[in-house]
Write a protein that holds these residues in place. Structure first.
Motif, PDB file in Angstrom:
ATOM      1  N   SER A 200     -10.005   3.931   8.262  1.00  0.00           N
ATOM      2  CA  SER A 200      -9.858   4.818   7.117  1.00  0.00           C
ATOM      3  C   SER A 200     -11.210   5.428   6.780  1.00  0.00           C
ATOM      4  O   SER A 200     -12.256   4.993   7.254  1.00  0.00           O
ATOM      5  N   GLN A 201     -11.160   6.458   5.941  1.00  0.00           N
ATOM      6  CA  GLN A 201     -12.379   7.153   5.592  1.00  0.00           C
ATOM      7  C   GLN A 201     -13.284   6.290   4.720  1.00  0.00           C
ATOM      8  O   GLN A 201     -14.494   6.336   4.819  1.00  0.00           O
TER       9      GLN A 201
ATOM     10  N   ASN B  76       1.443   4.233   5.379  1.00  0.00           N
ATOM     11  CA  ASN B  76       0.867   4.248   4.041  1.00  0.00           C
ATOM     12  C   ASN B  76       1.626   5.181   3.110  1.00  0.00           C
ATOM     13  O   ASN B  76       1.755   4.926   1.924  1.00  0.00           O
TER      14      ASN B  76
ATOM     15  N   LYS C 177      -1.680   9.060   7.401  1.00  0.00           N
ATOM     16  CA  LYS C 177      -1.177   8.015   6.509  1.00  0.00           C
ATOM     17  C   LYS C 177       0.307   7.740   6.737  1.00  0.00           C
ATOM     18  O   LYS C 177       0.756   6.608   6.586  1.00  0.00           O
TER      19      LYS C 177
ATOM     20  N   SER D 235      -4.785  14.314   6.827  1.00  0.00           N
ATOM     21  CA  SER D 235      -4.841  12.915   6.375  1.00  0.00           C
ATOM     22  C   SER D 235      -3.458  12.392   6.014  1.00  0.00           C
ATOM     23  O   SER D 235      -3.148  11.225   6.265  1.00  0.00           O
TER      24      SER D 235
ATOM     25  N   ASN E  32     -16.326  -0.372   8.678  1.00  0.00           N
ATOM     26  CA  ASN E  32     -14.951   0.072   8.845  1.00  0.00           C
ATOM     27  C   ASN E  32     -14.614   0.365  10.311  1.00  0.00           C
ATOM     28  O   ASN E  32     -13.548   0.013  10.797  1.00  0.00           O
TER      29      ASN E  32
ATOM     30  N   ASP F  95       0.821  -1.213   0.000  1.00  0.00           N
ATOM     31  CA  ASP F  95       0.000   0.000   0.000  1.00  0.00           C
ATOM     32  C   ASP F  95       0.853   1.260   0.000  1.00  0.00           C
ATOM     33  O   ASP F  95       0.436   2.294  -0.492  1.00  0.00           O
TER      34      ASP F  95
ATOM     35  N   ASP G 203       0.032   3.862  -2.819  1.00  0.00           N
ATOM     36  CA  ASP G 203      -0.559   5.127  -2.358  1.00  0.00           C
ATOM     37  C   ASP G 203       0.432   6.284  -2.407  1.00  0.00           C
ATOM     38  O   ASP G 203       0.033   7.445  -2.455  1.00  0.00           O
TER      39      ASP G 203
ATOM     40  N   TYR H 272       0.591   5.575   9.767  1.00  0.00           N
ATOM     41  CA  TYR H 272       0.217   4.178   9.518  1.00  0.00           C
ATOM     42  C   TYR H 272       1.195   3.481   8.549  1.00  0.00           C
ATOM     43  O   TYR H 272       1.097   2.289   8.312  1.00  0.00           O
TER      44      TYR H 272
ATOM     45  N   ASP I 260      -9.730   8.384  10.792  1.00  0.00           N
ATOM     46  CA  ASP I 260      -9.848   9.403   9.748  1.00  0.00           C
ATOM     47  C   ASP I 260     -11.326   9.682   9.502  1.00  0.00           C
ATOM     48  O   ASP I 260     -11.988   8.957   8.770  1.00  0.00           O
TER      49      ASP I 260
ATOM     50  N   TYR J  85      -6.279   1.402  12.370  1.00  0.00           N
ATOM     51  CA  TYR J  85      -6.580   2.543  11.501  1.00  0.00           C
ATOM     52  C   TYR J  85      -8.006   2.400  10.989  1.00  0.00           C
ATOM     53  O   TYR J  85      -8.357   1.375  10.404  1.00  0.00           O
TER      54      TYR J  85
END
Lengths: 258, 234
Positions: free
Chosen positions: B99-100, B60, B55, B51, B162, A237, A241, B58, B177, B97
């Motif tokens: 997420s949205q 990401n 991220k 955001s 979620n 990811d 991302d 996390y 988020d 997490y």
């Protein structure tokens, strides 16, 4: 979680004459980990996969594999008999075209049973029972066990190929575009099945795909290849991302949104 | 008080290679910490980088500079420089997490989506599903939806799946988020109560909440993200 990798790849390079296949690839793969190799056609993905699975001999570099007895072996130095045993039992190889991985003129049951016989199972009743169980796990109806894969649809053939590979409880499975050539609803079913089986069995897998959605769904880590080189690698990811390399950004931005 | 998450001097820029290499600075010198049992809210207008910070925390998004130290099995681990395997173990055991948006997988039921983080940690599947049922019931998701894949659910239904998935584990750090963005008042109140319980249990929460009412109910501190705005170089 295990404390040692299953596979250590160091400086793997393959030339076809003067033409580069893949250059200086190094990574480690751990038990239970799924690695995706992505990139466009001709980027060296399949050359790398074939080198990793000892189908091709690389020009330089080595691939160390931890055998079931704990020994580390360079797979290019195995005897032909050792290599064949590994390929038939501890490894699986799922080809894009199921006809390359199946025997099209023997029954579905025999396709699965053959790998069991390679590990020494001789009891007909047991082989058939195990084959039936595996057909069920890949969602092929029991009454198709005596049919030849020639009479199967593309999606069924691919599921049969997966059953044939997983029946011996391999620790490492190579997959070359496992969902390529299937229509999307069949793809979704196959992906879900693969995802479930890989998680359930704790398999390590190396999946070559040009489909980033497949990579996102199946893999923990990914490597992006271009012109034979790994240009970006990391957590799946993170790469998708927050792609860093120009080519990876191009790949990610080229995905069609539905 | 125990610092569960400590973010120091974090910097992030995006380089858009497809736009002639345009460099977009996102944040610079991000510096804050979250203690066990408190909920810290990232504040600031859209586009300030809230955001992006979540991220990065996390794993990401990669980071350009700085550190993100998380307590993991009793020892500090810097997620900013951790290898992928370590990040995956952190996510399994230490950092959750919400997420949205829910990323759905074809054919996997809502119940299994919610139960999955426990199953990955080795909890028995039926026990994990039992916990998932309790959470979905508490979040008022109609029972007839539990066995369906969430792809066709409404925004609010997906968001509750979620939330249940994020809250099912006892991760010591939880990132949120905008978890209440598409929820009605009843379900917002459920989420506020669930956040309060996490705080009581000693979880460190870091979140983004645009809804002022929710924010004022859950936030112990607000970190103003605009102070981390990068100074634009000429």
């Amino acid at each position: 979680m295990s404390t040692e990798p299953l596979l250590k790849v160091d400086g793997l390079t393959k030339y076809y004459g003067s033409r580069l296949g893949c250059a200086d690839v190094s990574f480690e793969l751990w038990p239970g980990e799924v690695l995706a190799i992505v990139g466009e056609s001709g980027s060296g993905k399949t050359t790398l996969l074939n080198s990793l699975s000892a189908t091709l001999e690389p020009t330089s570099g080595q691939t160390l594999y931890q055998m079931r007895d704990g020994q580390w072996r360079n797979i290019y130095e195995l005897s032909e008999a050792e290599r064949r045993f590994l390929v038939r039992t501890d490894w699986g190889f799922v080809h894009q075209n199921p006809a390359d991985g199946l025997r099209m003129t023997v029954s579905a049951g025999a396709n699965v049973g053959e790998r069991l016989m390679a590990v020494g199972d001789r009891h007909y009743g047991h082989i058939r029972e195990t084959a039936l169980d595996w057909l069920g796990r890949v969602e092929i109806a029991a009454d198709r066990i005596d049919d030849q894969p020639r009479s199967f649809s593309g999606g069924m053939r691919q599921r049969l190929q997966i059953a044939r590979n997983l029946v011996t409880g391999p620790r490492l499975v190579f997959m070359d575009e496992p969902t390529g050539g299937l229509d999307v609803s069949v793809q979704a079913r196959l992906l879900d099945l693969l995802r479930g089986l890989v998680g359930e069995l704790g398999l390590a897998a190396i999946v070559v795909t040009h489909d980033l959605a497949v990579a996102r769904l199946l893999s923990h880590r990914m490597m992006v290849m271009k012109d034979g080189h790994v240009i970006e690698a990391g957590l799946t990811d993170r790469v998708l991302d927050d792609p860093r390399e120009p080519y990876t950004q191009l790949l990610v931005s080229s995905i069609l949104q539905v | 008080m125990v610092t569960a998450l400590s973010v120091r001097n974090l910097a992030k820029t995006f380089t858009m290679h497809l736009r002639d290499g345009v460099i977009l600075p996102v944040v610079d010198n991000v510096d804050f910490e979250v203690n066990a049992g408190e909920c810290v809210v990232l504040g600031g207008p859209s586009g300030a980088g809230k955001s992006s910070i979540l991220k990065m925390v996390y794993g990401n998004y990669g980071v350009d500079a700085g550190s993100i130290v998380i307590q993991h099995h009793g020892a500090p681990v810097d997620l900013a420089t951790a290898d992928p395997r370590t990040v995956l173990t952190l996510r399994r055991d230490s950092i959750g997490y919400v997420s949205q948006f829910l990323r759905t997988v074809p054919r996997v039921s809502a119940l299994d989506v919610v139960a999955e983080p426990l199953v990955i940690r080795g909890v028995d599947k039926s026990e994990a599903q039992g916990r998932a049922r309790e959470l979905l019931a508490r979040l008022n998701l109609p029972e007839r939806l539990w066995s369906l894949p969430p792809a066709t659910f409404s925004g609010g239904e997906q968001q509750r799946v979620n939330i249940a998935r994020g809250f099912i584990t006892d991760h010591p750090v939880l990132l949120l988020d905008e978890p209440t963005a598409s929820l009605d008042a009843t379900n917002r109140a459920v989420v506020v109560a669930m956040i309060a319980e996490k705080k009581q249990a000693g979880v460190a929460l870091l979140g983004i909440f645009h809804d002022e009412d929710v924010r004022s109910q859950v936030a112990d501190r607000i970190v103003d993200v605009t102070v981390f705005a990068p100074r634009i170089a000429a």
